[in-house]
Motif scaffolding. Structure first.
Motif, PDB file in Angstrom:
ATOM      1  N   TYR A   1      47.613  39.966  28.562  1.00 36.96           N
ATOM      2  CA  TYR A   1      47.680  39.489  29.964  1.00 36.96           C
ATOM      3  C   TYR A   1      47.696  40.872  30.792  1.00 36.96           C
ATOM      4  CZ  TYR A   1      48.671  37.590  34.582  1.00 36.96           C
ATOM      5  OH  TYR A   1      48.416  37.127  35.916  1.00 36.96           O
ATOM      6  N   LEU A   2      48.955  41.466  30.300  1.00 32.38           N
ATOM      7  CA  LEU A   2      49.206  42.778  30.948  1.00 32.38           C
ATOM      8  C   LEU A   2      48.126  43.902  30.803  1.00 32.38           C
ATOM      9  CD1 LEU A   2      51.344  44.957  32.134  1.00 32.38           C
ATOM     10  CD2 LEU A   2      52.139  45.116  29.958  1.00 32.38           C
ATOM     11  N   VAL A   3      47.784  43.922  29.744  1.00 31.11           N
ATOM     12  CA  VAL A   3      46.481  44.983  29.561  1.00 31.11           C
ATOM     13  C   VAL A   3      45.372  44.653  30.159  1.00 31.11           C
ATOM     14  CG1 VAL A   3      44.732  45.713  27.710  1.00 31.11           C
ATOM     15  CG2 VAL A   3      47.440  45.600  26.979  1.00 31.11           C
ATOM     16  N   TRP A   4      45.050  43.229  30.261  1.00 32.01           N
ATOM     17  CA  TRP A   4      43.667  42.772  31.026  1.00 32.01           C
ATOM     18  C   TRP A   4      43.989  43.190  32.333  1.00 32.01           C
ATOM     19  CZ3 TRP A   4      43.097  36.920  31.948  1.00 32.01           C
ATOM     20  CH2 TRP A   4      41.745  36.687  33.047  1.00 32.01           C
ATOM     21  N   THR A   5      45.006  42.815  33.042  1.00 31.79           N
ATOM     22  CA  THR A   5      45.091  43.084  34.649  1.00 31.79           C
ATOM     23  C   THR A   5      45.195  44.650  34.846  1.00 31.79           C
ATOM     24  OG1 THR A   5      46.640  41.080  34.509  1.00 31.79           O
ATOM     25  CG2 THR A   5      46.739  42.717  36.552  1.00 31.79           C
ATOM     26  N   VAL A   6      45.734  45.336  34.107  1.00 29.67           N
ATOM     27  CA  VAL A   6      45.744  46.919  34.178  1.00 29.67           C
ATOM     28  C   VAL A   6      44.344  47.413  34.332  1.00 29.67           C
ATOM     29  CG1 VAL A   6      46.472  49.278  33.733  1.00 29.67           C
ATOM     30  CG2 VAL A   6      48.123  47.486  33.610  1.00 29.67           C
TER      31      VAL A   6
ATOM     32  N   ASN B   1      41.367  37.321  37.233  1.00 30.26           N
ATOM     33  CA  ASN B   1      39.899  36.779  36.924  1.00 30.26           C
ATOM     34  C   ASN B   1      38.949  37.305  38.326  1.00 30.26           C
ATOM     35  OD1 ASN B   1      41.821  34.778  37.567  1.00 30.26           O
ATOM     36  ND2 ASN B   1      39.847  33.627  37.946  1.00 30.26           N
ATOM     37  N   PHE B   2      39.792  37.205  39.403  1.00 37.41           N
ATOM     38  CA  PHE B   2      39.105  37.810  40.590  1.00 37.41           C
ATOM     39  C   PHE B   2      39.527  39.329  40.913  1.00 37.41           C
ATOM     40  CE2 PHE B   2      39.459  33.178  41.230  1.00 37.41           C
ATOM     41  CZ  PHE B   2      38.091  32.874  41.455  1.00 37.41           C
ATOM     42  N   ALA B   3      40.324  40.002  40.070  1.00 36.32           N
ATOM     43  CA  ALA B   3      40.357  41.340  40.135  1.00 36.32           C
ATOM     44  C   ALA B   3      39.203  42.178  38.890  1.00 36.32           C
ATOM     45  CB  ALA B   3      41.796  41.558  39.966  1.00 36.32           C
ATOM     46  N   THR B   4      38.852  41.201  38.227  1.00 31.91           N
ATOM     47  CA  THR B   4      37.958  41.862  37.080  1.00 31.91           C
ATOM     48  C   THR B   4      36.553  41.802  37.574  1.00 31.91           C
ATOM     49  OG1 THR B   4      39.279  40.576  35.538  1.00 31.91           O
ATOM     50  CG2 THR B   4      37.390  41.624  34.693  1.00 31.91           C
ATOM     51  N   ASN B   5      36.297  42.797  38.387  1.00 33.13           N
ATOM     52  CA  ASN B   5      34.950  43.039  39.229  1.00 33.13           C
ATOM     53  C   ASN B   5      34.227  44.221  38.591  1.00 33.13           C
ATOM     54  OD1 ASN B   5      35.764  40.589  40.436  1.00 33.13           O
ATOM     55  ND2 ASN B   5      36.894  42.011  42.086  1.00 33.13           N
ATOM     56  N   PHE B   6      34.509  44.700  37.526  1.00 35.68           N
ATOM     57  CA  PHE B   6      33.916  45.917  36.976  1.00 35.68           C
ATOM     58  C   PHE B   6      32.312  45.840  36.583  1.00 35.68           C
ATOM     59  CE2 PHE B   6      35.027  43.843  32.936  1.00 35.68           C
ATOM     60  CZ  PHE B   6      33.815  44.042  32.181  1.00 35.68           C
ATOM     61  N   LEU B   7      31.908  44.632  36.492  1.00 30.76           N
ATOM     62  CA  LEU B   7      30.393  44.426  36.315  1.00 30.76           C
ATOM     63  C   LEU B   7      29.698  44.314  37.597  1.00 30.76           C
ATOM     64  CD1 LEU B   7      30.400  41.767  33.272  1.00 30.76           C
ATOM     65  CD2 LEU B   7      29.867  44.297  33.337  1.00 30.76           C
ATOM     66  N   LEU B   8      30.453  43.893  38.714  1.00 33.55           N
ATOM     67  CA  LEU B   8      29.555  43.565  39.934  1.00 33.55           C
ATOM     68  C   LEU B   8      28.934  44.669  40.624  1.00 33.55           C
ATOM     69  CD1 LEU B   8      32.053  41.575  41.635  1.00 33.55           C
ATOM     70  CD2 LEU B   8      30.435  40.798  40.239  1.00 33.55           C
ATOM     71  N   PRO B   9      29.429  46.074  40.362  1.00 34.92           N
ATOM     72  CA  PRO B   9      28.727  47.299  40.877  1.00 34.92           C
ATOM     73  C   PRO B   9      27.573  47.515  40.154  1.00 34.92           C
ATOM     74  CG  PRO B   9      31.070  47.620  41.043  1.00 34.92           C
ATOM     75  CD  PRO B   9      30.750  46.510  40.299  1.00 34.92           C
ATOM     76  N   LEU B  10      27.771  47.260  38.590  1.00 37.95           N
ATOM     77  CA  LEU B  10      26.428  47.618  37.771  1.00 37.95           C
ATOM     78  C   LEU B  10      25.468  46.293  37.970  1.00 37.95           C
ATOM     79  CD1 LEU B  10      28.785  48.054  34.286  1.00 37.95           C
ATOM     80  CD2 LEU B  10      28.181  49.537  36.174  1.00 37.95           C
TER      81      LEU B  10
END
Length: 602
Positions: free
Chosen positions: A109-114, A161-170
């Motif tokens: 969880y810690l690794v994921w959030t960072v 999960n709502f901060a995990t947006n790295f795919l949206l620009p792609l």
């Protein structure tokens, strides 16, 4: 050749420096988790924090056991939970399964959030620097805002999960590329794979991004009057790839067991107008928010300095009015069915008042999350604005025009400085009983049976017992749980339809006393224990005060390690004798498991 090589090295160095800074900001956000990630939990949204620990363990469990990741029977036995109809985040939990298996969900969880914040900032930086702006600082600012915007940082409070947006620009870049590419089959396939991956992270943000990208693509094709055939061919390939991979998961979500229609309990959640100009609490410039603002989804919190800076930069946006329009549309859409002002729902209707209550997919969205469109557009506008100012300062060096451009850049920095994130607030996490954490429960819970914690796992009194299953790596199934399931009308309800005994146990813990144990109540409890294939009832140390009532219901308890427990005879049935842990002479003595007849599998 040499200048080109130097330019590439500078570009790579700038990108590497940006990634390092983004990772540093991510570590700042999670600073309070770093010393002891297993001993603290988010203070603002601890329930969702615990749920995502559980989801991480579910992903690892599915990989270890090669079980169906879209449905689980480790919670809410025997009916199970439709993970596709919940925030299962399989696009994160499956890739992190090796780390979760080795180090546990709390480290993952810690690794994921960072990584979520830093990854979103990095992919936005790449998209901006590659396709929109020349100035690397402009791309850095846009990326930083996308990854660490106030509404995004707020969601790292238990909802990464709502901060995990790295795919949206792609996805945005991939969609717009269809209008110019000569490799429509390759690019359409890649876009389809990105869409499916995002489907398993956040369907809401995928839907929002897809609609935005589609509108921009149409505007591009119509404006340039070219590329329609390439776009059509690419979208067909995208649809085939995404449809083939997502068909079964989506069927499970919308038509499988424990599916539901609509989420009426969240349908009215819109952003408050005052929230747009309020500085976020998790930032350098933040102050204690007024109580009323905590009732919102908190996807905005841009603060008045930033909004003023964006308005003053209007002259730099003349060629990018489409982006401005997107930002405004997202802000208006996020207001929900009724306009809110300073915590009060006014009689002024919002845009969602026209939305049918059970429109497929859309009815499962929270209106306020359309603010993510505004956040993304603001990231683009900040990058465009800085890029234009840097160009003016360079072209008009030594003139007043250049001085004004540098002054405007200083104003942008001053507006963004109060939004720099600060460490998320945490509280101590209740220690899981040694009986559970050490595995001492194993001899008491044979395969095919369940363990019943008191209080039952849920998002309130049973949050700590939910984490028992996390620390046990989901090795035993439990009744109840924290999830969305269908109620009697088929609508989404927290925990679905609760069994009688789950409600009874929760009520007893909440009220510190239980009702009179009539024959009917005893029979109902026996029925539920039999239905759950329960082999053990375990009382949380925090709820010791209900032990006398449970002794009356289940027989004298046994003390093992730091818990009280009651063994459930394998022959327990609605017509059988009351459930007991043994003869009174064994009460309080060290307990050992009793042999039991085989049970039906769950």
């Amino acid at each position: 050749m040499e200048p080109t090589s130097r330019a590439r090295r500078r570009s790579v160095s700038a990108g590497a420096a940006a990634v390092v800074v983004y990772l540093g900001l991510g570590l700042v956000v999670m600073a309070h988790y770093l010393p002891h990630p297993d001993a603290v939990i988010d203070r603002a949204i601890p329930d969702d924090n615990a749920w995502l620990w559980w989801a991480l363990e579910h992903g690892a469990y599915s990989v270890r056991h090669l079980s169906n990741p879209f449905y689980t029977h480790r919670m809410h036995v025997p009916d199970g939970v439709n993970m596709m109809a919940n925030n299962s985040v399989l696009g994160v939990t499956i890739p992190l399964a090796p780390l979760t298996t080795l180090a546990g969900a709390k480290i993952s969880y810690l690794v994921w959030t960072v990584a979520a914040c830093a990854g979103t900032a990095t992919s936005t930086y790449w998209a901006l620097s590659r396709h929109l702006v020349e100035n690397r600082v402009a791309a850095f600012i846009g990326g930083a805002f996308a990854g660490f915007a106030p509404g995004v940082v707020h969601h790292t409070n238990g909802q990464p999960n709502f901060a995990t947006n790295f795919l949206l620009p792609l996805i945005l870049v991939g969609t717009l590329r269809l209008a110019t590419t000569e490799h429509w089959a390759r690019d359409g396939t890649g876009l389809g794979l990105l869409i499916v991956w995002q489907l398993f992270i956040s369907e809401e943000l995928l839907l929002i991004t897809s609609v935005t990208a589609g509108c921009l693509l149409i505007a591009y094709v119509v404006g340039r009057r070219t590329g329609a055939r390439r776009v059509t061919a690419g979208l067909v390939v995208t649809g085939i790839v995404a449809g083939a991979l997502a068909a079964y998961p989506l069927w499970t979500q919308f038509a499988g067991p424990q599916s539901y229609r609509g989420i009426p309990l969240f349908h009215d959640w819109g952003e408050d107008l005052v929230a747009f100009v309020t500085l976020p609490p998790d930032s350098l410039g933040g102050v204690a928010p007024p109580p009323w603002i905590l009732a919102t989804e908190q996807n905005t919190w841009y603060g008045w300095p930033l909004l003023i800076a964006v308005v003053l930069l209007w002259p730099t946006y003349r060629r990018h009015r489409t982006v401005v329009a997107v930002a405004l549309i997202g802000a208006v859409g996020a207001l929900g069915p009724w306009i809110r002002w300073a915590g009060h729902a006014t009689a002024v209707p919002g845009p969602w008042v026209l939305e049918p209550r059970y429109l497929p997919v859309v009815s499962m969205m929270l209106p306020s999350r359309l603010a993510f469109v505004t956040t993304g557009a603001l990231a683009v506008l900040l990058a465009i604005g800085w890029d234009d100012l840097a160009r003016r300062a360079r072209l008009h060096r030594g003139t007043r025009r250049a001085d004004r451009a540098r002054l405007a850049q200083f104003g942008v920095v001053a507006a963004l400085f109060p939004l720099l994130p600060t460490p998320l607030p945490v509280v101590p996490q209740t220690r899981t009983p040694a009986f559970i954490a050490s595995g001492a429960w194993r001899p008491y819970v044979p395969p095919g049976t369940s363990l019943v914690p008191v209080p039952p796992p849920d998002n309130s009194l049973g949050r700590d017992t939910l984490t028992w299953t996390v620390d046990a790596r989901l090795a035993f199934p439990v009744p109840a749980g924290y999830f969305l399931g269908p109620d009697a009308r088929g609508q989404a309800a927290m925990g679905g339809q609760w069994d009688y005994t789950s409600r009874l146990f929760q009520s007893v813990v909440a009220r510190h006393k239980g009702p009179e144990l009539t024959p009917a109540r005893r029979a109902a409890v026996r029925r539920d224990l039999a239905r759950w294939h329960a082999s053990l009832v375990v009382l949380s140390p925090a709820a010791d005060y209900v032990k006398p009532w449970l002794d009356d219901l289940l027989g004298p308890a046994r003390r093992v390690d730091d818990v009280w427990l009651w063994e459930v005879p394998a022959s327990a049935s609605p017509s059988g004798n009351p459930v007991r842990s043994g003869s009174p002479s064994h009460a309080g003595a060290p307990a050992g498991p009793r042999s039991r007849s085989p049970r039906r599998p769950l």
